[in-house]
Enzyme design. Structure first.
Site, short mmCIF file in Angstrom:
data_model
loop_
_atom_site.label_atom_id
_atom_site.label_comp_id
_atom_site.label_asym_id
_atom_site.label_seq_id
_atom_site.Cartn_x
_atom_site.Cartn_y
_atom_site.Cartn_z
N SER A 1 -74.16 21.90 -63.04
CA SER A 1 -75.48 21.29 -62.91
C SER A 1 -76.21 21.45 -64.23
O SER A 1 -75.85 22.33 -65.04
CB SER A 1 -76.26 21.98 -61.79
OG SER A 1 -77.61 21.59 -61.77
N TYR B 1 -79.64 29.03 -56.80
CA TYR B 1 -78.80 27.89 -57.17
C TYR B 1 -78.46 27.94 -58.66
O TYR B 1 -77.29 27.75 -59.04
CB TYR B 1 -79.53 26.59 -56.84
CG TYR B 1 -78.74 25.34 -57.16
CD1 TYR B 1 -77.73 24.89 -56.32
CD2 TYR B 1 -78.99 24.61 -58.32
CE1 TYR B 1 -77.00 23.76 -56.61
CE2 TYR B 1 -78.27 23.47 -58.62
CZ TYR B 1 -77.28 23.04 -57.77
OH TYR B 1 -76.56 21.91 -58.08
#
Length: 253
Positions: A164, A177
């Site tokens: 990401s 996350y």
């Protein structure tokens, strides 16, 4: 919450070789979001999909979609199985079933992922933090643990671990996350150094895509970003053209 920076895509997939032989592609988290869109796109191109997810109902819905997307349509070309990647024993059984029915995959895409609800780290419940790490990091490690030894026998194969922009920068309220995706970057770089010539492991940032996870962060503004369906053709081009020369790279679609 600020958006993660968008690194420049490495290379131009459209400029690479267009002639790609049919591959067997294993995708985790195949029942929704990026995993589902990528599976359908690759099936349209004639590739065999091995997919897994935790929801049997969603897998049941996906099966006819994959069958009809395949050219020519096929009910038995693809293999979808109910697997919880966060559980080592579940992935071990998955690997055994894959070998019995389809053999060693050519490409693995570790796409299964989850995110915490927006919250300051000290207000994220311990079980929610664990869920993010168990799925995003341990789930990827479990797949690598059981499938890399199978690939080693052929000394070929490409592994894509979904990272990401938040695996390369930090953001408020999604610390669990971010931690999991930073770990994916480090895990991938380390595994890449352990693979023999002929294989490759890559950390891939898909970009900012309108998925359920993005909606949990940005609410209605998530719809301003590209859909998984518009992302999938570009991602497929890149993934199908990865080679051992890309081993250890951190790329972006």
């Amino acid at each position: 919450m600020r958006l993660p920076p968008m690194p420049t895509t490495a290379g131009n997939p459209s400029m690479r070789s267009a002639g790609v032989a049919n591959r067997t592609v294993l995708i985790t988290g195949v029942s929704r979001g990026l995993g589902k869109a990528l599976a359908l796109e690759l099936a349209k191109r004639g590739h065999c999909i091995i997919g897994c997810a935790r929801s049997q109902d969603e897998l049941n819905d996906l099966q006819p979609e994959l069958a009809s997307a395949t050219d020519p349509p096929s009910d038995n070309k693809h293999l979808l199985l109910n697997v919880d990647v966060s559980l080592n024993i579940s992935v071990e059984e998955f690997a055994r079933a894959v070998m019995e029915k389809k053999g060693v995959p050519d490409i693995i895409v570790n796409s299964a992922g989850t995110i915490n609800r927006n919250n300051k780290l000290w207000e994220v419940p311990a079980e929610e933090f664990d869920s993010v790490i168990d799925t995003n990091l341990k789930g990827t490690a479990n797949v690598l643990r059981h499938f890399i030894p199978l690939m080693l026998e052929k000394k070929q194969g490409v592994i894509i671990n979904m990272s990401s922009g938040w695996g390369r920068s930090g953001a408020a309220q999604v610390a669990p996350y971010c931690a999991s995706k930073w770990a994916i970057e480090g895990l991938t770089g380390s595994v890449a150094k352990e693979l023999p010539p002929g294989m490759a492991a890559v950390a891939l940032n898909p970009g900012v895509i309108y998925t359920d996870m993005l909606q949990s962060c940005f609410g209605n503004s998530a719809s301003l970003y590209q859909t998984p369906e518009s992302w999938a053709p570009k991602a497929a081009n890149m993934i199908l053209n990865l080679t051992m020369a890309d081993n250890g790279a951190s790329l972006s679609v």
